[in-house]
Design an enzyme around this catalytic site. Structure first.
Site, PDB file in Angstrom:
ATOM      1  N   ASN A   9       0.873  -1.064   0.005  1.00  5.76           N
ATOM      2  CA  ASN A   9      -0.217  -0.151   0.393  1.00  5.76           C
ATOM      3  C   ASN A   9       0.925   1.209  -0.064  1.00  5.76           C
ATOM      4  OD1 ASN A   9      -1.757   2.164   0.472  1.00  5.76           O
ATOM      5  ND2 ASN A   9      -2.404   1.295   2.537  1.00  5.76           N
ATOM      6  N   LYS A  11      -0.034   4.415  -0.289  1.00  9.92           N
ATOM      7  CA  LYS A  11      -0.548   5.305   0.249  1.00  9.92           C
ATOM      8  C   LYS A  11      -0.379   6.555  -0.786  1.00  9.92           C
ATOM      9  CE  LYS A  11      -0.004   3.168   4.602  1.00  9.92           C
ATOM     10  NZ  LYS A  11       0.103   3.425   6.063  1.00  9.92           N
ATOM     11  N   HIS A  94      -9.167   1.364   4.979  1.00 16.14           N
ATOM     12  CA  HIS A  94      -8.174   1.591   5.849  1.00 16.14           C
ATOM     13  C   HIS A  94      -8.160   2.548   6.921  1.00 16.14           C
ATOM     14  CE1 HIS A  94      -4.159   2.475   6.537  1.00 16.14           C
ATOM     15  NE2 HIS A  94      -3.455   1.414   5.836  1.00 16.14           N
ATOM     16  N   GLU A  96      -6.759   4.845   7.674  1.00 15.18           N
ATOM     17  CA  GLU A  96      -6.499   6.129   7.373  1.00 15.18           C
ATOM     18  C   GLU A  96      -7.758   6.824   6.577  1.00 15.18           C
ATOM     19  OE1 GLU A  96      -2.634   5.574   5.438  1.00 15.18           O
ATOM     20  OE2 GLU A  96      -1.794   5.089   7.497  1.00 15.18           O
ATOM     21  N   GLU A 166      -5.170  -4.583  10.721  1.00 17.95           N
ATOM     22  CA  GLU A 166      -3.884  -3.601  10.782  1.00 17.95           C
ATOM     23  C   GLU A 166      -4.094  -2.825  12.154  1.00 17.95           C
ATOM     24  OE1 GLU A 166      -2.085  -2.536   6.907  1.00 17.95           O
ATOM     25  OE2 GLU A 166      -3.645  -1.216   7.116  1.00 17.95           O
ATOM     26  N   GLY A 172       3.011   2.525  10.727  1.00 17.50           N
ATOM     27  CA  GLY A 172       4.047   3.655  10.396  1.00 17.50           C
ATOM     28  C   GLY A 172       4.634   4.134  11.890  1.00 17.50           C
ATOM     29  N   SER A 213       3.973  -1.947  10.322  1.00 12.83           N
ATOM     30  CA  SER A 213       5.583  -1.958  10.626  1.00 12.83           C
ATOM     31  C   SER A 213       6.048  -3.275  10.099  1.00 12.83           C
ATOM     32  CB  SER A 213       5.887  -1.747  11.938  1.00 12.83           C
ATOM     33  OG  SER A 213       5.317  -0.314  12.218  1.00 12.83           O
TER      34      SER A 213
HETATM   35  P1  13P Z   1       3.353   0.627   7.523  1.00 15.05           P
HETATM   36  O1  13P Z   1       3.915  -0.928   6.926  1.00 15.05           O
HETATM   37  O2  13P Z   1       4.098   1.777   7.065  1.00 15.05           O
HETATM   38  O3  13P Z   1       3.284   0.462   8.951  1.00 15.05           O
HETATM   39  O4  13P Z   1       1.743   0.787   7.022  1.00 15.05           O
HETATM   40  C1  13P Z   1       0.874  -0.367   7.188  1.00 15.05           C
HETATM   41  C2  13P Z   1      -0.141   0.058   6.466  1.00 15.05           C
HETATM   42  O5  13P Z   1      -0.770   0.886   6.900  1.00 15.05           O
HETATM   43  C3  13P Z   1      -0.476  -0.682   5.036  1.00 15.05           C
HETATM   44  O6  13P Z   1      -1.863  -0.466   4.847  1.00 15.05           O
END
Ligand code: 13P
Length: 254
Positions: A9, A11, A94, A96, A166, A172, A213
């Site tokens: 992903n 983003k 997601h 976010e 997640e 992140g 992560s």
């Molecule tokens: P990270 O791997 O940067 O922690 O992000 C995970 C994520 O949100 C994937 O959709």
């Protein structure tokens, strides 16, 4: 036997030319890893280019979001048929999207249904916040997200889903869940919640990715677990070397 599935992903990262470069580099490794499912989810601007580059490679393409209506006056949105023309997958719900853009279990449900109606495989994302985790509410939150987000789907539709667990506190932050803790959520919470809706047999067939992560140095620990069927990777999917290493770890565990 569930296949491992590693998806990147990206983003809100990578211009079209940067995306072309990254996919070109990734294909050197990903193309041959045909024992696993693997996909990239670039920003929507890059999807047409990515679709051309990935054609015939076995590497899947996903959008990061879409709207549920068929067409019309919805400025800034992508319709399901626009996504389906280019992609096999679409990320839905997601954290976010839920946190910054007001998505709820109800809108997730509408999007999942629209994706399935257009032959897309939804990767349905769920996970608890740090406060919910610390209050011991993880199971309650996940069950609610499963019941709300997947309400009204038939077992045949359920069999076409991918789930991504997640935990928000792990995204992140560099603070991944331990492989054992993540696996316990997958097999004691997510899969039983899926079984309640779709039955045990369908639930056993659904791929459940872990996200938060995931890096080359912790990936093999996750992939060694019974109920972690792959990873949804954010930061580490932005460099060819690290995403390829994670995909290789999934292939080695398969
Ligand atoms: P990270 O791997 O940067 O922690 O992000 C995970 C994520 O949100 C994937 O959709």
């Amino acid at each position: 036997m569930r296949r491992k599935f590693v998806a990147g992903n990206w983003k809100m990262n990578k211009t079209i030319s940067e995306a072309r470069q990254l996919i070109t580099e990734l294909l050197l490794t990903l193309k041959s890893l045909d024992g696993i499912d693997r996909a990239v989810c670039p920003p929507s601007m890059a999807l047409p280019m990515a679709a051309r580059l990935l054609e015939g490679t076995g590497v899947g393409l996903g959008a990061q979001n879409m709207y549920w209506e068929e067409s019309g006056a919805y400025t800034g949105e992508l319709a399901p048929n626009m996504v389906a023309e280019l992609c096999g997958y679409v990320l839905i719900g997601h954290s976010e999207r839920r946190g910054y853009f007001g998505e709820t279990d109800e809108t997730v449900n509408l999007k999942v249904k629209a994706a399935l109606a257009h032959g897309l495989t939804p990767i349905v994302c769920m996970g608890e916040s740090l406060e919910e985790n610390q209050a011991g509410k993880t199971a309650e939150v996940i069950s609610r997200q499963v019941r709300g987000g997947l309400a009204g789907l038939t077992p045949e539709e359920g069999a076409k889903l991918v789930i991504a667990y997640e935990p928000i506190w792990a995204i992140g932050t560099g603070l991944a869940a331990t492989a054992e803790d993540a696996n316990a959520i997958h097999c004691d919470v997510v899969r039983p919640a899926l079984a309640e809706i779709f039955g045990e047999q369908v639930a056993q067939g659904i791929q459940i990715q872990y996200g938060g992560s995931v890096k080359p140095d912790n990936a093999d620990g996750f992939f060694a677990q019974s109920d972690i069927d792959g990873a949804l990777v954010g930061g580490a999917s932005l460099k060819a070397e690290s995403f390829a290493a994670i995909a290789r770890a999934a292939a080695d565990a398969s």
